[in-house]
Structures are given as C-alpha cells and as structure tokens.
Design a protein around this motif. Structure first.
Motif, short mmCIF file in Angstrom:
data_model
loop_
_atom_site.label_atom_id
_atom_site.label_comp_id
_atom_site.label_asym_id
_atom_site.label_seq_id
_atom_site.Cartn_x
_atom_site.Cartn_y
_atom_site.Cartn_z
N GLU A 57 0.84 -1.19 0.00
CA GLU A 57 0.00 0.00 0.00
C GLU A 57 0.88 1.25 0.00
O GLU A 57 1.99 1.23 0.53
N VAL A 58 0.38 2.31 -0.58
CA VAL A 58 1.12 3.58 -0.62
C VAL A 58 1.44 4.05 0.79
O VAL A 58 2.49 4.64 1.05
N SER A 59 0.54 3.78 1.72
CA SER A 59 0.71 4.25 3.10
C SER A 59 1.65 3.38 3.94
O SER A 59 1.91 3.68 5.09
N ASP A 60 2.18 2.28 3.37
CA ASP A 60 3.04 1.38 4.13
C ASP A 60 4.30 2.10 4.63
O ASP A 60 4.90 2.90 3.90
N THR A 61 4.70 1.78 5.85
CA THR A 61 6.02 2.18 6.31
C THR A 61 7.05 1.28 5.62
O THR A 61 6.70 0.26 5.01
#
Length: 524
Positions: free
Chosen positions: A173-177
């Motif tokens: 996901e784009v929001s992944d760390t």
C-alpha cells in the motif's frame, strides 16, 4: 517474444546455491494448462556441498533415472567465489537461488559487511554478468531486515543493477512504512499448498530494458488460507471460501502410522560416485527409504511420553520419570508447587500419575528423598537431569525409587520464547518450519502428533513437498540438512507459475499443473 516458436521453447533457469534442488523441483513440476512437459529447463546449478550436489545430480543430472524432458543441466560443485558462468549475456532467462543466510541481521545498517556475506555479493555478480530477464532471491525471513536487502534496494535501478526493478511486494500500500513494505516480501508456504507454515523472504526483480514490461510481473496469488481452514471446521455451514483451507499434516501421519518403523540406519552397502563431484556418497535413497527412527536416551523417551497432543516443554514442568526398585517405570507430576522460593525442587507430598501426557486420578506420594548426583542425559555428558533417591508410597505399599526431573531450570524459568521446544506437531494444522535438525525435538516442535518419537527424515521430506521418488545422497545428517535447507516444493512451483505468466504472456494459461511422475505420493 510472442511468436509460436519462442512460446514453445522452455524458459532457461540457473540455480545458484542449489542444495538438493527444492527450487528446481518446483520449477520442473510446474506445467502450464494442457502441457505435458515442463515450461522450464534447468541449464545449470551451482552447489558447493558435495552430498547436496550429488542429490541434485541424481534427480536432475545426466545420470538421473527420473523422467527427463530436456538436456540435463551442468552441475557445478565448487565455491561460487570467482566462478565464471559459461553462458553469455541474456542466454539464461531466470536466475534463482538462496545465498546462505548466516550473518543476515538488522544490525549495522550503515554499511554492507564485505566479509560476512561475500556469497550474497557473488549472487549479484552472476546476475550482473548473465543479465537474466528475472532473478529470484529466496531466503530466511530476517533477510528483509538485513543490510543486504537495503543494499539491494539501493542498487536496483542504479549502478550495476540500473536496468532492473524490484517487483512490487504483494499487497503493498502507498501508506506502508518501510518495515510494513519489507514484511510483505515474506510468503508463507502454507498459503501456497505446502503442509508447512514456513515464512520465507521471496524477492523478485525483472529487467526493464527488454520485453515484457516490468510492471506486468506479479507475485503468486495465495491459494490456501488459515482463515479457510478455520471455516472448514464449522460443520453444517455453507461458507463461501475464496481460498482452500491450509493443507494439514493429518494425511501424512495417517499414512506413516501404517508403515514399519524399526531401523535407525539408512540401507547399508549402497554408495555412489558422480562424475564432477568429489567424494563417494551413501545412497542414493528414495524418499520412501528415509523412514528411520532414532535411539533416544531414556530421559528423552520419558519426556516424549510426558508431552500431550499439541503440547511442548511447558508440559514437563513438575513432572518426573519414576523408576521403582521393583522395576516399574512411570511418569508422575507434583501436585501443587514444585519449586520453592529459592528455586529448589519440592518433592515431598502428593503426585499424580501421568498417562499419554495427561494426569490421571491415580496418586502416589513421596515420603522422603535425598539428592543424587545429576545424571547424564546424553553421550557427551553436557546435558544432565536432576536426580533423587526417594521413598515412594502408593496406597498401603511403600518402597524405594529413583526420580529424574523431566524439565530443566531454564525451561521452568522462562515462559516466553522457545515455545516449540519439545513440542508435538499438531494434527489439523500444517507443521512448523522444517529446519535442518528436525530429528531433535529439543530444537523445535518436531515430536510426532501422537507417537512418542521425533518425526522421521521421510516425514520431514514429505512435509517439504518432495516426491516419493526423489533421490538422496549422503549420511543421515547430510540428508537432514538438505531437507531442512530446501525451499518447499509447492511454494517453488507457485513462484514458477508467476514467472511463466510474466515471460510467456501469450502462451498457454499459466494455471499450474503438476507432473504426474513428480508427485507420486507428494500429497497423500
């Protein structure tokens, strides 16, 4: 790329750090829909351990008696350092392999350690020389936390790997760390049909300067799930399942319950030599010939008996092997506290007799005791059990006996960690990770689900997905190492399916089939 002629050509594969050939077996087992020959042809394998190279040769080499559809691969048994591949740039389509994992850790992220993981650099060196369309790195789960993985990400798209791109981690996901994204490279073999819950780092990269387009490469989609396994146990409910339930160990152990298990040794008077591989090796042995047992010490046998189905080392707490002077032997468990505030075992008082790992209503009592010298529990003498001379009473009968404590102070003091030590494999579930010392229950959850013994080499090989007609060379320990170090075959086959779908987009459907000869009993 999409022509009829090119689509019919097998995809060429080079296996580095090949071991006995778990990855190769999976790539060879894969069949596109409607095909009766493998989609992949192994052109070479590099393995420095002679016994493992011998096993590889017996299954895939020129002298193999297993069905061969293409010219056999060249098997190179040597250190990979300074090895120069004979193939030219672009002549090998896929390079696969798992550089040895020793030294991978999350420490020292500021630099890549030149010495500890030189073999990692050798894998990349070969990739740079050969310029395959795809390369696949398989490794332990901690690889994604390592300096080496960070180095790979830094080099991809620049420097010597400027024309390569990492395939997007599945589910990213784009929001992944950074850590969340790294963890997505961990694939669980059970999600792809293996009877083993084994998480491995699978990192795939593709060339950006040749067809097909790099964004078309995808990781394999899971076919099985833990969630579906739970739902499948809810009888009477019509539950829609997106995935098959995880494959469990039950069928395998039902099969081996019908097999004779007496020998502790591999078949004798059988050895082989293989051209190009130094040494003489015991074998070859078919997977079916690996159903051999051990000769455990008496204290080990008692520990096995004391662990209930699904249990582990924690079930040994407060339990003793009791040998009466009259020759009887039983396992007993202290009622109430079994250690005092100073950590000293408390023996006096009531004990329950244990059968099949569970306490019964039958009781005995310890009337008095004295400490004996600690008993050696292994041939080396390094492992000792606490031992006592006691007066034992059962009903109206009193007599002498000897007690040996089945747990250890370290096991008693630690609830966290090592929960699988001395554990039984659980029916109704996949096994835990099969490592190289699966024959030692003190190393993990490797006790048979019901019988009082460790799993056998045969059972371990089957849990890894090897076919019954796979051939093995080497000693018991060498073969165990080959089994434990291998990539589970079902996972390898699903990786092959994804690589095929990428490199042959206009070819036959890439839904995986498996070779009939390859899975003789592979999933009983």
């Amino acid at each position: 790329m999409g022509s009829k002629d090119s689509a019919e050509k097998p995809i060429t594969v080079l296996d580095l750090f090949a071991g006995c050939g778990g990855l190769t077996e999976g790539f060879h087992q894969f069949r596109p829909a409607g095909a009766d020959v493998p989609a992949f042809r192994s052109v070479g394998a590099v393995e420095w351990e002679p016994a493992a190279a011998a096993s590889y040769a017996m299954n895939f080499g020129a002298g193999s008696e297993r069905p061969q559809h293409y010219d056999p691969p060249e098997i190179i048994c040597r250190d990979i350092v300074s090895w120069q591949p004979k193939w030219g740039r672009g002549e090998v389509d896929v390079v696969v392999g798992g550089p040895p994992c020793q030294g991978f850790s999350g420490l020292n992220r500021l630099k890549v350690r030149a010495g500890r993981n030189e073999l990692w650099q050798e894998f990349i060196r070969v990739v740079v020389v050969l310029q395959p369309k795809v390369f696949v790195i398989e490794n332990v789960d901690r690889f994604v936390r390592s300096v080496e993985f960070n180095d790979l990400k830094d080099r991809i798209g620049s420097g010597d790997l400027t024309n390569y791109k990492l395939v997007e981690a599945p589910g990213a996901e784009v929001s992944d760390t950074d850590w969340q994204r790294a963890r997505r490279y961990l694939l669980n073999a059970a999600d792809y049909g293996a009877r083993q819950a084994r998480r491995r780092a699978i990192v795939i990269a593709v060339r950006t300067d040749v067809e097909p387009l790099p964004d078309q490469m995808r990781y394999p989609e899971p076919t099985h799930s833990r969630h579906s396994l739970s739902e499948s146990k809810l009888s009477g409910l019509d539950l829609p399942l997106d995935h098959l339930p995880w494959s469990t160990v039950d069928a395998l152990f039902s099969e081996t319950a019908r097999l004779t298990l007496e020998s502790t040794e591999l078949p004798a008077d059988r050895s082989t030599t293989i051209e190009g591989i130094p040494g003489k090796f015991a074998g070859p042995f078919a997977t079916t010939e690996l159903h051999i047992t051990r000769k455990p010490e008496a204290i080990s046998r008692a520990r096995y008996k004391a662990v209930p189905p699904g249990g582990n080392r924690k079930d040994l707490r407060g339990r003793f092997l009791c040998r009466t002077d009259g020759g009887a032997e039983m396992i007993i468990e202290k009622v109430g506290s079994f250690r005092n505030e100073d950590g000293i075992l408390e023996l006096l008082g009531a004990h329950k007799i244990v059968e099949n790992g569970f306490t019964t209503s039958r009781r005995v009592s310890v009337r008095s005791y004295e400490v004996e010298q600690a008993k050696e529990t292994g041939k080396s003498g390094r492992s000792k059990s606490e031992a006592f001379r006691i007066v034992l009473r059962e009903g109206e009968t009193t007599g002498g006996a000897t007690l040996e404590y089945l747990s250890t102070r370290a096991w008693d003091d630690h609830d966290a960690g090592a929960g699988d030590v001395m554990g039984r494999i659980r029916n109704g579930h996949p096994s835990v990770t099969i490592r190289t010392e699966f024959f030692k229950p003190e190393k993990g959850r490797y006790l048979h689900p019901l019988e009082n013994r460790p799993i056998t080499h045969y059972e371990a090989a089957m849990l890894q997905g090897f076919p019954k007609n796979f051939l093995w060379c080497g000693s018991k320990t060498e073969i165990a190492k080959q089994i434990g170090n291998a990539v589970p075959v079902p996972l390898a086959m699903k990786i092959a399916e994804s690589v095929f779908a990428y490199l042959r987009p206009s070819g036959p459907s890439a839904h995986a089939g498996i070779a009939t000869d390859a899975v003789l009993g592979g999933q009983p």
